[in-house]
Design a protein around this motif. Structure first.
Motif, PDB file in Angstrom:
ATOM      1  N   PRO A 246     -23.844 -40.956 -16.537  1.00 27.57           N
ATOM      2  CA  PRO A 246     -23.262 -41.122 -15.066  1.00 27.57           C
ATOM      3  C   PRO A 246     -23.907 -41.983 -14.511  1.00 27.57           C
ATOM      4  CG  PRO A 246     -25.304 -38.903 -15.613  1.00 27.57           C
ATOM      5  CD  PRO A 246     -25.313 -39.975 -17.131  1.00 27.57           C
ATOM      6  N   ASP A 247     -24.282 -42.740 -15.341  1.00 28.90           N
ATOM      7  CA  ASP A 247     -24.779 -44.734 -14.536  1.00 28.90           C
ATOM      8  C   ASP A 247     -23.607 -45.815 -14.761  1.00 28.90           C
ATOM      9  OD1 ASP A 247     -26.557 -43.129 -12.863  1.00 28.90           O
ATOM     10  OD2 ASP A 247     -28.082 -43.038 -14.123  1.00 28.90           O
ATOM     11  N   THR A 248     -22.300 -45.438 -15.318  1.00 31.03           N
ATOM     12  CA  THR A 248     -21.778 -46.775 -16.346  1.00 31.03           C
ATOM     13  C   THR A 248     -20.983 -47.210 -14.947  1.00 31.03           C
ATOM     14  OG1 THR A 248     -20.809 -44.565 -17.501  1.00 31.03           O
ATOM     15  CG2 THR A 248     -19.484 -46.453 -17.024  1.00 31.03           C
ATOM     16  N   VAL A 249     -20.211 -47.294 -13.812  1.00 29.79           N
ATOM     17  CA  VAL A 249     -20.008 -47.841 -12.775  1.00 29.79           C
ATOM     18  C   VAL A 249     -21.626 -48.853 -12.454  1.00 29.79           C
ATOM     19  CG1 VAL A 249     -19.057 -47.936 -10.466  1.00 29.79           C
ATOM     20  CG2 VAL A 249     -17.542 -46.664 -11.942  1.00 29.79           C
ATOM     21  N   PRO A 250     -22.510 -47.913 -11.909  1.00 30.44           N
ATOM     22  CA  PRO A 250     -23.375 -49.147 -11.743  1.00 30.44           C
ATOM     23  C   PRO A 250     -23.747 -49.980 -12.194  1.00 30.44           C
ATOM     24  CG  PRO A 250     -24.297 -47.226 -10.662  1.00 30.44           C
ATOM     25  CD  PRO A 250     -22.872 -46.655 -11.464  1.00 30.44           C
ATOM     26  N   THR A 251     -24.078 -49.701 -13.869  1.00 23.12           N
ATOM     27  CA  THR A 251     -24.832 -50.541 -14.530  1.00 23.12           C
ATOM     28  C   THR A 251     -23.666 -51.474 -15.050  1.00 23.12           C
ATOM     29  OG1 THR A 251     -25.957 -48.727 -15.741  1.00 23.12           O
ATOM     30  CG2 THR A 251     -25.351 -49.917 -17.095  1.00 23.12           C
ATOM     31  N   GLY A 252     -22.629 -51.420 -15.024  1.00 24.90           N
ATOM     32  CA  GLY A 252     -21.484 -52.313 -15.622  1.00 24.90           C
ATOM     33  C   GLY A 252     -21.563 -53.718 -14.015  1.00 24.90           C
ATOM     34  N   VAL A 253     -21.217 -52.883 -12.929  1.00 25.04           N
ATOM     35  CA  VAL A 253     -21.603 -54.104 -11.840  1.00 25.04           C
ATOM     36  C   VAL A 253     -22.992 -54.746 -11.830  1.00 25.04           C
ATOM     37  CG1 VAL A 253     -21.452 -54.143  -9.524  1.00 25.04           C
ATOM     38  CG2 VAL A 253     -19.741 -52.194  -9.933  1.00 25.04           C
ATOM     39  N   GLY A 254     -24.150 -54.126 -11.980  1.00 27.59           N
ATOM     40  CA  GLY A 254     -25.554 -54.672 -12.148  1.00 27.59           C
ATOM     41  C   GLY A 254     -25.127 -56.138 -12.877  1.00 27.59           C
ATOM     42  N   VAL A 255     -24.249 -55.990 -14.149  1.00 25.21           N
ATOM     43  CA  VAL A 255     -24.113 -56.621 -15.595  1.00 25.21           C
ATOM     44  C   VAL A 255     -23.155 -57.714 -15.154  1.00 25.21           C
ATOM     45  CG1 VAL A 255     -23.326 -56.831 -17.477  1.00 25.21           C
ATOM     46  CG2 VAL A 255     -24.783 -54.982 -17.284  1.00 25.21           C
ATOM     47  N   ILE A 256     -21.693 -57.448 -14.742  1.00 19.00           N
ATOM     48  CA  ILE A 256     -21.853 -58.558 -13.410  1.00 19.00           C
ATOM     49  C   ILE A 256     -21.991 -59.691 -12.587  1.00 19.00           C
ATOM     50  CG2 ILE A 256     -19.522 -59.205 -11.900  1.00 19.00           C
ATOM     51  CD1 ILE A 256     -18.323 -56.705 -13.551  1.00 19.00           C
ATOM     52  N   LEU A 257     -22.850 -59.133 -12.190  1.00 19.42           N
ATOM     53  CA  LEU A 257     -24.139 -60.061 -10.897  1.00 19.42           C
ATOM     54  C   LEU A 257     -24.355 -60.502 -12.072  1.00 19.42           C
ATOM     55  CD1 LEU A 257     -24.861 -57.154  -8.518  1.00 19.42           C
ATOM     56  CD2 LEU A 257     -23.365 -59.049  -8.357  1.00 19.42           C
ATOM     57  N   VAL A 258     -25.026 -60.573 -12.774  1.00 16.46           N
ATOM     58  CA  VAL A 258     -26.588 -60.924 -14.112  1.00 16.46           C
ATOM     59  C   VAL A 258     -25.497 -62.309 -14.466  1.00 16.46           C
ATOM     60  CG1 VAL A 258     -27.466 -61.500 -16.142  1.00 16.46           C
ATOM     61  CG2 VAL A 258     -27.759 -58.899 -14.308  1.00 16.46           C
ATOM     62  N   LEU A 259     -24.509 -62.211 -14.460  1.00 16.06           N
ATOM     63  CA  LEU A 259     -23.519 -62.888 -15.260  1.00 16.06           C
ATOM     64  C   LEU A 259     -23.239 -64.093 -14.513  1.00 16.06           C
ATOM     65  CD1 LEU A 259     -21.097 -60.836 -17.620  1.00 16.06           C
ATOM     66  CD2 LEU A 259     -22.737 -62.118 -18.670  1.00 16.06           C
ATOM     67  N   LEU A 260     -23.167 -63.437 -13.213  1.00 15.97           N
ATOM     68  CA  LEU A 260     -22.555 -64.269 -12.471  1.00 15.97           C
ATOM     69  C   LEU A 260     -23.826 -64.734 -11.916  1.00 15.97           C
ATOM     70  CD1 LEU A 260     -20.796 -65.644  -9.129  1.00 15.97           C
ATOM     71  CD2 LEU A 260     -22.227 -63.287  -8.095  1.00 15.97           C
ATOM     72  N   ALA A 261     -24.857 -64.997 -11.843  1.00 15.83           N
ATOM     73  CA  ALA A 261     -26.251 -66.002 -11.501  1.00 15.83           C
ATOM     74  C   ALA A 261     -26.307 -66.510 -12.703  1.00 15.83           C
ATOM     75  CB  ALA A 261     -27.352 -64.863 -11.471  1.00 15.83           C
ATOM     76  N   GLY A 262     -26.615 -66.375 -14.166  1.00 17.71           N
ATOM     77  CA  GLY A 262     -26.120 -67.480 -15.060  1.00 17.71           C
ATOM     78  C   GLY A 262     -25.218 -68.224 -15.210  1.00 17.71           C
ATOM     79  N   ASN A 263     -24.046 -67.609 -14.792  1.00 18.52           N
ATOM     80  CA  ASN A 263     -23.210 -68.843 -15.006  1.00 18.52           C
ATOM     81  C   ASN A 263     -23.141 -69.902 -13.988  1.00 18.52           C
ATOM     82  OD1 ASN A 263     -21.420 -68.881 -17.527  1.00 18.52           O
ATOM     83  ND2 ASN A 263     -21.688 -66.197 -16.869  1.00 18.52           N
ATOM     84  N   LEU A 264     -23.803 -69.606 -12.951  1.00 22.55           N
ATOM     85  CA  LEU A 264     -23.987 -70.736 -11.170  1.00 22.55           C
ATOM     86  C   LEU A 264     -25.096 -71.412 -12.223  1.00 22.55           C
ATOM     87  CD1 LEU A 264     -23.156 -68.361  -8.617  1.00 22.55           C
ATOM     88  CD2 LEU A 264     -22.067 -69.284  -9.827  1.00 22.55           C
ATOM     89  N   ARG A 265     -26.003 -71.737 -13.259  1.00 27.78           N
ATOM     90  CA  ARG A 265     -27.009 -72.463 -13.167  1.00 27.78           C
ATOM     91  C   ARG A 265     -26.269 -73.803 -14.145  1.00 27.78           C
ATOM     92  NH1 ARG A 265     -32.697 -70.550 -12.498  1.00 27.78           N
ATOM     93  NH2 ARG A 265     -32.477 -72.822 -14.275  1.00 27.78           N
TER      94      ARG A 265
END
Length: 745
Positions: A246-265
């Motif tokens: 049931p948490d597929t969508v929020p989990t995926g959005v959270g992963v995208i945010l982690v990718l965003l922060a990692g690549n901005l470094r």
């Protein structure tokens, strides 16, 4: 910082980098610049008189060399001495200072997440070696074996057991395609050793429209790469832990945010972060394949019976072509290395070709191994469990090795989007360089990454992911069209390249690229036709909209460039009745006040009551030597007050070019050049003006900015908004006025 005789620094002159602001002037504009300079010579006030009239010393020192920088461990401050302050250990922000507790808290959090800013010269140390480049740039291609074979089987299963029998020949055709395209891109790297993505290759050999079309396919593919990779990774997690479905969508959005922060470094940090999951996935897949082959030996390689599958379509050519195009999604990301050649350590092209060879070899081995295991194990796609999860259950049961395979698969799929994060901003910066995208996408961020492009990719991918509810099977039909459109145009461009060049081994190279282009075009046409109603139309519409948008942006920039172009009888001059600096009324003595510590409050008030009590210094913040800039200089000189021109250069090379153009013009006004060590423009402006204010608190500093005013408000986003940012930054300081000289286009 430069003195009035030239720029300091040991770097040699060269063409401007992607962050440079000052466009090169052609012969006609250089001639006009000389003519304008001769016209200025007839006006009152010689260059020496303008310099003597300055009530301040404009030379405020220089930023330290890269070797002298010692960044703090945390926080947003670096130990740099502010301009005009000689006390050691003084710290200054490298960005516009936020106001209020909330602003400072956000800035601290930003530095905590992203790290300290890096000097532009650190770009060399941010290059990747092969062991880091392989997981960073190959994660997309290698991880696609987790869903490519399953996508192939999902189509063939529509024809039941009869359809599944075609899995081997279809897979063989895909392996041939992998080999042909991989060899083709090796030739591309050889022909374009400084980076030869589809946009560059197609544009250089087939024309600008073909290049834009290839870029449209790539950009669409990169957005879908993030969405599909995250969706597949979340599916791997929910296969092992069904309670999380049931948490597929929020989990995926959270992963995208982690990718965003990692690549901005930045590049190197993202590579180190994402290397472990990719290597863990490779180990897990080889362990899974080895376990399956050992089990097959004990069964004399007799395949297990395939479960009964409902037949909904006949096993015809159309179905087989659809399965081929679906399985070919395992190739997405294979072009990433040719796009990112400049990101490798020297020798770049050689390191890139070696890494590409490793990637193609691993991709073929993993894809073939998974297909063989599927055939031997007799598994078919299920709605509640992925094919890889079924194979892992058969090979390892429910033990820790099953958990390891699923965890490694989920991790690499979630992080495979990093390939898109490396290439999407790079292609976007190339488009911006050629005036097909807003120029803000050329700017390198604090960590030497194209931050604006990374943010745009994250937003677009998150919207697509949410719109399709995070379902991999819904996203796959959109996937192949864009990437194979780019493949086809790139390989066709390489055929033209070899035909024109005809150097050593050109026939062999042409053959490889022609084969790759032919097979890619087959996949593109098949995917476009067979999957059009299933969602491929979305990718087609996205490509068309991209072409319309980029052409519109290019047309606007061309119109603005034509309006700002230096041309005879179009450059404004100060009025001939100007009172020159030498004949202006004598100013009272405003000898330099003792320099204060940067944190001490200023005591000068704004208590002038008569015009004669106000003493001015006009500072013209000059970005480029065009009509808008020359008009701002003329306006400032006509105010009967001392004038100082200030240019913020993003590179030493740009500073030298500014000095050369200024000398050609005649050096009529004092010029000071600040080389920004962190590619910022507003922050160095603020620091320099603050330093002048500390030097002479009694002066009223008027900062003049040329400003482009567009006819349509929608075009304003294509131009910088320096004036509002500068006003906000300087608002706390007394006796500083910011004004703009509008130039309407």
């Amino acid at each position: 910082m430069t003195d009035r005789k030239g720029s300091r620094g040991g770097q040699s002159a060269g063409p401007p980098g992607p962050a440079a602001q000052l466009a090169q002037l052609d012969e006609e504009q250089l001639r006009v610049l000389r003519e304008v300079g001769r016209a200025w010579e007839r006006l009152p006030g010689s260059p020496e008189e303008w310099r003597r009239a300055l009530p301040v010393d404009p030379d405020l020192g220089a930023f330290p060399a890269a070797a002298q920088l010692r960044p703090a461990r945390l926080g947003r401050l670096v130990p740099l001495s502010p301009l005009g302050v000689s006390s050691p250990g003084e710290r200054v922000d490298t960005e516009e200072l936020p106001s209020g507790r909330l602003g400072r808290a956000c800035a601290w959090a930003r530095r905590f997440v992203l790290g300290m800013p890096l000097r532009s010269s650190a770009l060399v140390s941010e290059r990747m070696r092969k062991l880091v480049a392989l997981p960073v740039l190959s994660a997309d291609a290698l991880s696609s074996v987790a869903y490519g074979p399953e996508a192939l089987l999902a189509v063939l299963a529509l024809a039941g057991t009869a359809g599944l029998r075609y899995s081997f020949p279809v897979s063989g055709a895909i392996v041939l395609l992998m080999l042909a395209v991989g060899l083709s891109y090796r030739q591309t790297i050889r022909a374009y050793p400084h980076g030869g993505g589809s946009y560059i290759v197609a544009g250089a050999n087939l024309g600008p429209m073909a290049g834009l079309t290839a870029a449209a396919g790539l950009m669409t593919d990169y957005v879908l790469t993030v969405a599909v990779s995250v969706a597949s990774g979340v599916a791997a997690i929910t296969s092992a832990l069904p309670a999380l479905s049931p948490d597929t969508v929020p989990t995926g959005v959270g992963v995208i945010l982690v990718l965003l922060a990692g690549n901005l470094r930045g590049v190197r940090q993202a590579g180190a972060l994402f290397a472990a999951p990719t290597y863990a996935f490779i180990i897990a897949m080889f362990a899974l394949i080895a376990s399956g082959l050992v089990r097959a030996v004990g069964q004399d390689f007799q395949p297990r019976p395939v479960p009964a599958v409902a037949v909904t379509e006949s096993a015809g050519l159309y179905l087989i072509m659809r399965a081929f195009s679906s399985g070919a999604t395992a190739m997405t990301g294979i072009e990433a290395i040719s796009n990112a050649v400049p990101a490798f350590k020297p020798v770049e092209w050689r390191q890139a070709r070696t890494t590409l060879t490793w990637m193609v070899g691993l991709l073929i081995a993993l894809f073939t191994g998974i297909i063989v295991l599927i055939h031997l194990a007799g598994v078919v796609p299920r709605s509640k469990e992925t094919v890889l999860s079924q194979l892992a259950h058969l090979g390892f049961g429910a033990g820790w090795m099953y958990v390891f395979v699923q965890a490694a698969t989920a991790a690499v799929l979630l992080l495979a989007a990093n390939t898109a994060y490396n290439d999407f901003p790079r292609v976007l910066s190339l488009l911006a360089r050629d005036d097909y995208a807003p120029r803000l996408f050329m700017r390198l961020g604090d960590r030497l990454a194209y931050s604006n492009g990374i943010i745009l990719l994250s937003v677009a991918a998150a919207l697509v992911y949410v719109a399709f509810n995070g379902q991999t099977e819904a996203l796959i039909p959109l996937y192949a069209v864009g990437v194979f459109l780019a493949f086809t145009l790139s390989q066709a461009g390489m055929v033209v390249h070899w035909w024109r060049l005809r150097d050593r081994h050109w026939r062999k190279s042409l053959l490889f690229n022609a084969l790759g282009g032919l097979l890619s075009s087959v996949v593109f046409i098949t995917a476009g036709i067979s999957k059009f109603t299933s969602g491929a139309w979305v990718a087609v519409v996205a490509v068309c909209l991209f072409l319309l948008l980029t052409r519109s942006i290019h047309h606007h920039y061309a119109a603005v460039r034509a309006s700002l172009r230096l041309r005879p009888h179009a450059v404004e001059l100060p009025a001939h009745t100007i009172v020159g600096p030498s004949t202006a009324p004598a100013a009272p003595d405003i000898s330099p006040a003792p320099r204060r510590h940067a944190t001490q409050p200023e005591t000068s008030g704004e208590n002038e009551e008569l015009p004669s009590e106000i003493r001015h210094l006009t500072i013209v913040a000059l970005a480029t030597l065009d009509l808008a800039g020359m008009r701002a200089l003329a306006y400032a000189a006509s105010l009967h007050q001392p004038v100082l021109a200030l240019h913020i250069s993003l590179t030493e090379q740009e500073a030298e070019r500014v000095r050369a153009y200024w000398t050609l013009w005649g050096d009529h006004l004092p010029l000071e050049i600040v080389v920004s060590p962190y590619r910022a423009t507003v922050a160095p402006l603020v620091h320099y003006i603050e330093a002048l204010h500390r030097q002479q608190p009694g002066l009223t500093l008027t900062v003049i900015l040329p400003e482009i005013i567009t006819r349509h408000r929608r075009h304003q986003v294509l131009h910088s908004r320096t004036a509002p940012r500068l006003r906000r930054a300087l608002r706390p300081l007394p006796k500083i006025v910011v004004t703009t000289v509008p130039f309407h286009v």
